[in-house]
Scaffold this motif. Structure first.
Motif, PDB file in Angstrom:
ATOM      1  N   SER A 164      -2.349   2.245  11.902  1.00 35.42           N
ATOM      2  CA  SER A 164      -3.232   1.151  11.504  1.00 35.42           C
ATOM      3  C   SER A 164      -2.392   0.005  10.963  1.00 35.42           C
ATOM      4  O   SER A 164      -1.788   0.123   9.888  1.00 35.42           O
ATOM      5  CB  SER A 164      -4.225   1.608  10.428  1.00 35.42           C
ATOM      6  N   ARG A 165      -2.346  -1.100  11.705  1.00 38.72           N
ATOM      7  CA  ARG A 165      -1.564  -2.250  11.281  1.00 38.72           C
ATOM      8  C   ARG A 165      -2.074  -2.807   9.958  1.00 38.72           C
ATOM      9  O   ARG A 165      -1.293  -3.243   9.111  1.00 38.72           O
ATOM     10  CB  ARG A 165      -1.613  -3.345  12.361  1.00 38.72           C
ATOM     11  N   ALA A 166      -3.390  -2.803   9.773  1.00 42.06           N
ATOM     12  CA  ALA A 166      -3.966  -3.370   8.554  1.00 42.06           C
ATOM     13  C   ALA A 166      -3.443  -2.677   7.308  1.00 42.06           C
ATOM     14  O   ALA A 166      -3.270  -3.301   6.254  1.00 42.06           O
ATOM     15  CB  ALA A 166      -5.490  -3.285   8.612  1.00 42.06           C
ATOM     16  N   ALA A 167      -3.189  -1.378   7.412  1.00 43.05           N
ATOM     17  CA  ALA A 167      -2.700  -0.624   6.250  1.00 43.05           C
ATOM     18  C   ALA A 167      -1.187  -0.755   6.071  1.00 43.05           C
ATOM     19  O   ALA A 167      -0.670  -0.532   4.969  1.00 43.05           O
ATOM     20  CB  ALA A 167      -3.074   0.851   6.399  1.00 43.05           C
ATOM     21  N   ILE A 168      -0.475  -1.115   7.130  1.00 42.34           N
ATOM     22  CA  ILE A 168       0.988  -1.138   7.102  1.00 42.34           C
ATOM     23  C   ILE A 168       1.545  -2.518   6.776  1.00 42.34           C
ATOM     24  O   ILE A 168       2.468  -2.661   5.963  1.00 42.34           O
ATOM     25  CB  ILE A 168       1.558  -0.660   8.449  1.00 42.34           C
ATOM     26  N   ASP A 169       1.004  -3.557   7.402  1.00 42.43           N
ATOM     27  CA  ASP A 169       1.551  -4.906   7.254  1.00 42.43           C
ATOM     28  C   ASP A 169       1.383  -5.403   5.821  1.00 42.43           C
ATOM     29  O   ASP A 169       0.269  -5.571   5.332  1.00 42.43           O
ATOM     30  CB  ASP A 169       0.847  -5.857   8.220  1.00 42.43           C
ATOM     31  N   GLY A 170       2.508  -5.610   5.136  1.00 38.57           N
ATOM     32  CA  GLY A 170       2.468  -6.039   3.739  1.00 38.57           C
ATOM     33  C   GLY A 170       2.490  -4.895   2.750  1.00 38.57           C
ATOM     34  O   GLY A 170       2.387  -5.114   1.537  1.00 38.57           O
ATOM     35  N   LEU A 171       2.652  -3.677   3.239  1.00 34.78           N
ATOM     36  CA  LEU A 171       2.714  -2.504   2.350  1.00 34.78           C
ATOM     37  C   LEU A 171       4.039  -2.496   1.584  1.00 34.78           C
ATOM     38  O   LEU A 171       5.098  -2.721   2.157  1.00 34.78           O
ATOM     39  CB  LEU A 171       2.596  -1.224   3.190  1.00 34.78           C
ATOM     40  N   MET A 172       3.965  -2.252   0.290  1.00 36.20           N
ATOM     41  CA  MET A 172       5.185  -2.111  -0.500  1.00 36.20           C
ATOM     42  C   MET A 172       5.428  -0.634  -0.787  1.00 36.20           C
ATOM     43  O   MET A 172       4.542   0.080  -1.247  1.00 36.20           O
ATOM     44  CB  MET A 172       5.107  -2.891  -1.811  1.00 36.20           C
ATOM     45  N   LEU A 173       6.653  -0.191  -0.513  1.00 28.75           N
ATOM     46  CA  LEU A 173       7.051   1.188  -0.743  1.00 28.75           C
ATOM     47  C   LEU A 173       8.315   1.234  -1.581  1.00 28.75           C
ATOM     48  O   LEU A 173       9.114   0.287  -1.561  1.00 28.75           O
ATOM     49  CB  LEU A 173       7.329   1.897   0.585  1.00 28.75           C
ATOM     50  N   GLU A 174       8.508   2.322  -2.297  1.00 30.97           N
ATOM     51  CA  GLU A 174       9.804   2.560  -2.908  1.00 30.97           C
ATOM     52  C   GLU A 174      10.751   3.025  -1.801  1.00 30.97           C
ATOM     53  O   GLU A 174      10.361   3.818  -0.933  1.00 30.97           O
ATOM     54  CB  GLU A 174       9.697   3.625  -3.996  1.00 30.97           C
ATOM     55  N   THR A 175      11.964   2.535  -1.819  1.00 33.14           N
ATOM     56  CA  THR A 175      12.892   2.918  -0.755  1.00 33.14           C
ATOM     57  C   THR A 175      13.222   4.408  -0.810  1.00 33.14           C
ATOM     58  O   THR A 175      13.602   4.996   0.203  1.00 33.14           O
ATOM     59  CB  THR A 175      14.185   2.085  -0.827  1.00 33.14           C
ATOM     60  N   THR A 176      13.037   5.045  -1.977  1.00 33.18           N
ATOM     61  CA  THR A 176      13.234   6.493  -2.047  1.00 33.18           C
ATOM     62  C   THR A 176      12.215   7.223  -1.172  1.00 33.18           C
ATOM     63  O   THR A 176      12.526   8.278  -0.599  1.00 33.18           O
ATOM     64  CB  THR A 176      13.109   6.993  -3.495  1.00 33.18           C
TER      65      THR A 176
END
Length: 336
Positions: free
Chosen positions: A237-249
């Motif tokens: 789902s692009r809507a959930a992924i685009d602009g998602l912030m994650l910890e690099t860990t």
């Protein structure tokens, strides 16, 4: 109507939007894996099979474009067509058969378009977290682009401090390291590190990271695939992924999980298909190399890139007609 076509080493992508009184909306979005650069590392040529696959995708793109009555089109090609000695022959064939006029852009133009495509994230207060600089990377099929950007939050402007194009992508790296053992995986990581250390020496980005001044943005199928796996999406789902912030860990933990599963022959890579590991693992190696040199603690995942940058420039040109002469990448395609 505004159309942007990005012919990369691995993918062929088309984006068509309309702009009117009600704003901008996506009319069509097409993405096909064509592996145009398959075999290029060894031969220096685009293979017949790769060109035929790509032509099929470009015929689909041309048909979608032709259905629109009025539009502006800019079509670009990147690393595979920059490197292949028979690329001019292929692009002439494309124009003759489809009418698509595809321009081969330089690595710097590629970086600038990727940065423009992600400009919303550069100026988002939540995603930027008051940081003054951005390190953006785009892992492609034939090359990896890195951009070092200064942010002006008051004027909502960004300045490209420096950029580099590393001639290493998921296809070329996979063809260079054919066996893809665990040992070769870490050889890939070391190989990519050797290609980007000079850029770090010149710009001293690591020092800015230690001062917590660097926003980290990942643009590529590798990063979006890893993000989708982290979210355990049954379907992307692009809507959930685009602009998602994650910890690099989180990203590195997922890579560890994939490596353990792959090399212990435990085929349960979350939502990834086993066949996709063929190119996902080289992408993971490139990410690990980048993060080893530049260990930012969080990453903004961007499901956008060159096409979005082209569209943004076209829209800006429409809104600023006085500057039309400064915008030299807007091409009109007239159907014969």
């Amino acid at each position: 109507m505004f159309a942007a076509l990005d012919l990369g080493t691995n993918n062929c992508r088309l984006l068509i939007v309309s702009s009117g009184q009600r704003g901008v909306r996506i009319v069509d979005n097409y993405n096909r894996v064509v592996r145009l650069g398959e075999g290029l590392y060894e031969t220096g040529l685009l293979s017949e099979a790769a060109m035929d696959r790509t032509m099929q995708a470009l015929h689909h793109c041309a048909a979608r474009i032709h259905r629109r009555k009025s539009f502006n089109l800019y079509a670009v090609a990147t690393e595979a067509c920059r490197r292949a000695s028979n690329a001019p022959f292929f692009l002439n064939r494309v124009q003759e058969e489809t009418g698509l006029n595809i321009s081969v852009i330089s690595p710097r133009e590629e970086v600038e378009l990727a940065v423009t495509g992600c400009s919303t994230f550069l100026h988002d207060r939540v995603l930027r977290r008051n940081r003054t600089k951005t390190l953006l990377f785009d892992i492609g099929g034939g090359s990896t682009e890195v951009a070092w950007v200064r942010i002006d939050p008051v004027r909502r402007k960004q300045t490209l401090i420096g950029c580099c194009s590393v001639p290493v992508g998921v296809i070329t790296l996979r063809e260079q390291f054919k066996r893809l053992t665990l040992n070769e995986y870490y050889q890939m990581v070391d190989f990519v590190i050797s290609k980007i250390t000079e850029f770090e020496r010149v710009h001293q980005i690591r020092a800015e990271i230690l001062r917590e001044q660097v926003q980290f943005i990942g643009v590529s199928g590798t990063v979006t695939a890893l993000a989708s796996m982290i979210l355990k999406q049954p379907k992307y789902s692009r809507a959930a992924i685009d602009g998602l912030m994650l910890e690099t860990t989180q990203v590195k933990d997922m890579i560890r999980h994939i490596l353990v599963s792959k090399f212990n022959k435990i085929y349960d890579y979350a939502t990834v298909n086993h066949s996709k590991l063929h190119y996902l693992l080289p992408g993971c190696a490139i990410f690990e190399a980048i993060h080893t040199v530049w260990p930012v603690e969080d990453i903004v995942v961007a499901d956008r890139g060159i096409r979005d940058g082209i569209i943004a420039k076209m829209l800006d040109n429409k809104l600023n007609k006085a500057n039309k002469h400064n915008f030299d990448i807007l091409h009109s395609f007239v159907k014969n």
